[in-house]
Design a protein around this motif. Structure first.
Motif, PDB file in Angstrom:
ATOM      1  N   HIS A 282      -4.148  -1.371   5.566  1.00  0.00           N
ATOM      2  CA  HIS A 282      -3.230  -0.291   5.981  1.00  0.00           C
ATOM      3  C   HIS A 282      -2.976  -0.292   7.485  1.00  0.00           C
ATOM      4  O   HIS A 282      -2.604   0.734   8.052  1.00  0.00           O
ATOM      5  CB  HIS A 282      -3.744   1.099   5.548  1.00  0.00           C
TER       6      HIS A 282
ATOM      7  N   HIS B   1      -6.833  -0.861  -5.797  1.00  0.00           N
ATOM      8  CA  HIS B   1      -6.604   0.474  -6.362  1.00  0.00           C
ATOM      9  C   HIS B   1      -5.764   0.409  -7.635  1.00  0.00           C
ATOM     10  O   HIS B   1      -6.002   1.180  -8.573  1.00  0.00           O
ATOM     11  CB  HIS B   1      -5.955   1.391  -5.325  1.00  0.00           C
TER      12      HIS B   1
ATOM     13  N   HIS C 195      -3.767  -4.200   2.231  1.00  0.00           N
ATOM     14  CA  HIS C 195      -5.140  -3.750   1.999  1.00  0.00           C
ATOM     15  C   HIS C 195      -5.753  -2.928   3.124  1.00  0.00           C
ATOM     16  O   HIS C 195      -6.378  -1.906   2.867  1.00  0.00           O
ATOM     17  CB  HIS C 195      -6.021  -4.959   1.684  1.00  0.00           C
TER      18      HIS C 195
ATOM     19  N   ASP D 131      -1.254  -2.482  -4.305  1.00  0.00           N
ATOM     20  CA  ASP D 131      -1.663  -1.079  -4.198  1.00  0.00           C
ATOM     21  C   ASP D 131      -0.441  -0.155  -4.162  1.00  0.00           C
ATOM     22  O   ASP D 131      -0.297   0.696  -3.273  1.00  0.00           O
ATOM     23  CB  ASP D 131      -2.616  -0.841  -3.024  1.00  0.00           C
TER      24      ASP D 131
ATOM     25  N   HIS E 137       0.736   3.415  -2.481  1.00  0.00           N
ATOM     26  CA  HIS E 137      -0.239   4.415  -2.908  1.00  0.00           C
ATOM     27  C   HIS E 137       0.379   5.703  -3.452  1.00  0.00           C
ATOM     28  O   HIS E 137       0.027   6.818  -3.030  1.00  0.00           O
ATOM     29  CB  HIS E 137      -1.240   4.707  -1.776  1.00  0.00           C
TER      30      HIS E 137
ATOM     31  N   ASP F 286       0.813  -1.218   0.000  1.00  0.00           N
ATOM     32  CA  ASP F 286       0.000   0.000   0.000  1.00  0.00           C
ATOM     33  C   ASP F 286       0.850   1.275   0.000  1.00  0.00           C
ATOM     34  O   ASP F 286       0.701   2.135   0.860  1.00  0.00           O
ATOM     35  CB  ASP F 286      -1.010  -0.068   1.157  1.00  0.00           C
TER      36      ASP F 286
HETATM   37 ZN    ZN Z   1      -4.511   0.282  -0.158  1.00  0.00          ZN
END
Ligand code: ZN
Length: 242
Positions: A148, A61, A146, A34, A10, A8
Motif C-alpha cells: 500500500h 486478502h 501489497h 486485493d 480493498h 489494493d
Molecule cells: Zn492489501
C-alpha cells in the motif's frame, strides 16, 4: 499503449470510482490484487474489475475472503472484515475472483501481488528484499502491490540500485538497461500518510510510469464501514492514510 495500474482497492468503491473518473483514457487496466477485504463494498469493486480489467490478480486478502487461506493468519481486525466480506460475496463475483492468479508473466512485464518470489505474502519495503527478488523474474519490469506504498526499485546495468517512494504527479522514465520493481500504491487504503487514492499509468510508448493521487469522499466509505459494524479502526485509518 496506455495502461492504468490499480492495486489494493480493498472493497472501497468510492475511492475506485474516483480513480476511474480521474484516470486518462486508457487502452488497458490491470489490477494487482486485493480487490476486496477490509472495506464495505466487495461486490461493486469485483464487478468493476471483472468488466474493466484485462489482467487481474488475487491477493492475500482476496484469498482469505474466499476461504482459500486461513483467517488465523490475519490480525483480529482484518479477520473480522474478511469474514464479513466473505459473507457478502455474490456467487458470480466469488467465481471470478477464485479464477485469478497471484502472479502473471506477460512478455515484457511480470505482475505479482506481493513479490515475484512469494506472490501472496512477501512485502517489498527495502532495497535488500527488492534485490533478492530480481532472480525470481526475467522481464525488465515487475509490478507489485501489497504494501500500500507507492515505491520504485531500480537495478541499473552498472550494478547500482535505488529504492524510493514515488510522490503524486511524479513520472519515472524507464531505461532499457535497468530492471525495475514498481508498486502503484493502494486505491482503497493508502498507508503512506497520504489519504488520497493512488494509482499509476504506464505509457509503454514513452516507457514512463506516472503515479497519481486522487481525493475521494472518505466520509462516504467511513459511514458504510460503520453502518456495516466493521471495526471502527478501518474507518479511522482512511482519514490519515496509514
Ligand atoms: Zn492489501
Amino acid at each position: 499503449m496506455r495502461i492504468v495500474l490499480v492495486s489494493d482497492i480493498h472493497s472501497n468503491a468510492v475511492a475506485l470510482d474516483a480513480v476511474l473518473a480521474a484516470a486518462p483514457q486508457y487502452d488497458q487496466l490491470w489490477c494487482i490484487g486485493d480487490t476486496i477485504g477490509y472495506g464495505p463494498q466487495p461486490n461493486l469493486c469485483l464487478a468493476r474489475m471483472s468488466t474493466l480489467a484485462t489482467h487481474a490478480l488475487t491477493g492475500n486478502h482476496d484469498l482469505a475472503c474466499l476461504g482459500l487461506v486461513s483467517l488465523a493468519q490475519f490480525n483480529p481486525v482484518a479477520r473480522t472484515a474478511n469474514q464479513w466480506n466473505n459473507e457478502q460475496l455474490e456467487p458470480e463475483m466469488r467465481e471470478w475472483l477464485q479464477a485469478r492468479p497471484a502472479r502473471q508473466d506477460l512478455p515484457d512485464v511480470t505482475l505479482a501481488h506481493a513479490s515475484p518470489r512469494d506472490p501472496i505474502w512477501e512485502y517489498i519495503l527495502d532495497v535488500e528484499t527488492a534485490d533478492a527478488n530480481l532472480d525470481h523474474f526475467t522481464a525488465p519490469l515487475c509490478i507489485v502491490g501489497h504494501s500500500h506504498v507507492p515505491l520504485i526499485f531500480a537495478h541499473h546495468a552498472e550494478g547500482n540500485e535505488e529504492f524510493r517512494h514515488v510522490e503524486s504527479g511524479q513520472s519515472v522514465q524507464l531505461k532499457p538497461t535497468t530492471r525495475y520493481i514498481f508498486n502503484p500504491g493502494s486505491v482503497g487504503q493508502p498507508r503512506d500518510n497520504d489519504p488520497r487514492a493512488a494509482y499509476a499509468v504506464w505509457d509503454t510508448e514513452s516507457n514512463t510510469l506516472r503515479l497519481n493521487r486522487v481525493p475521494y469522499d472518505i466520509s462516504a466509505t467511513q459511514k458504510m464501514i460503520r453502518d456495516a459494524k466493521l471495526p471502527a479502526v478501518l474507518a479511522d485509518r482512511l482519514a490519515v492514510g496509514r
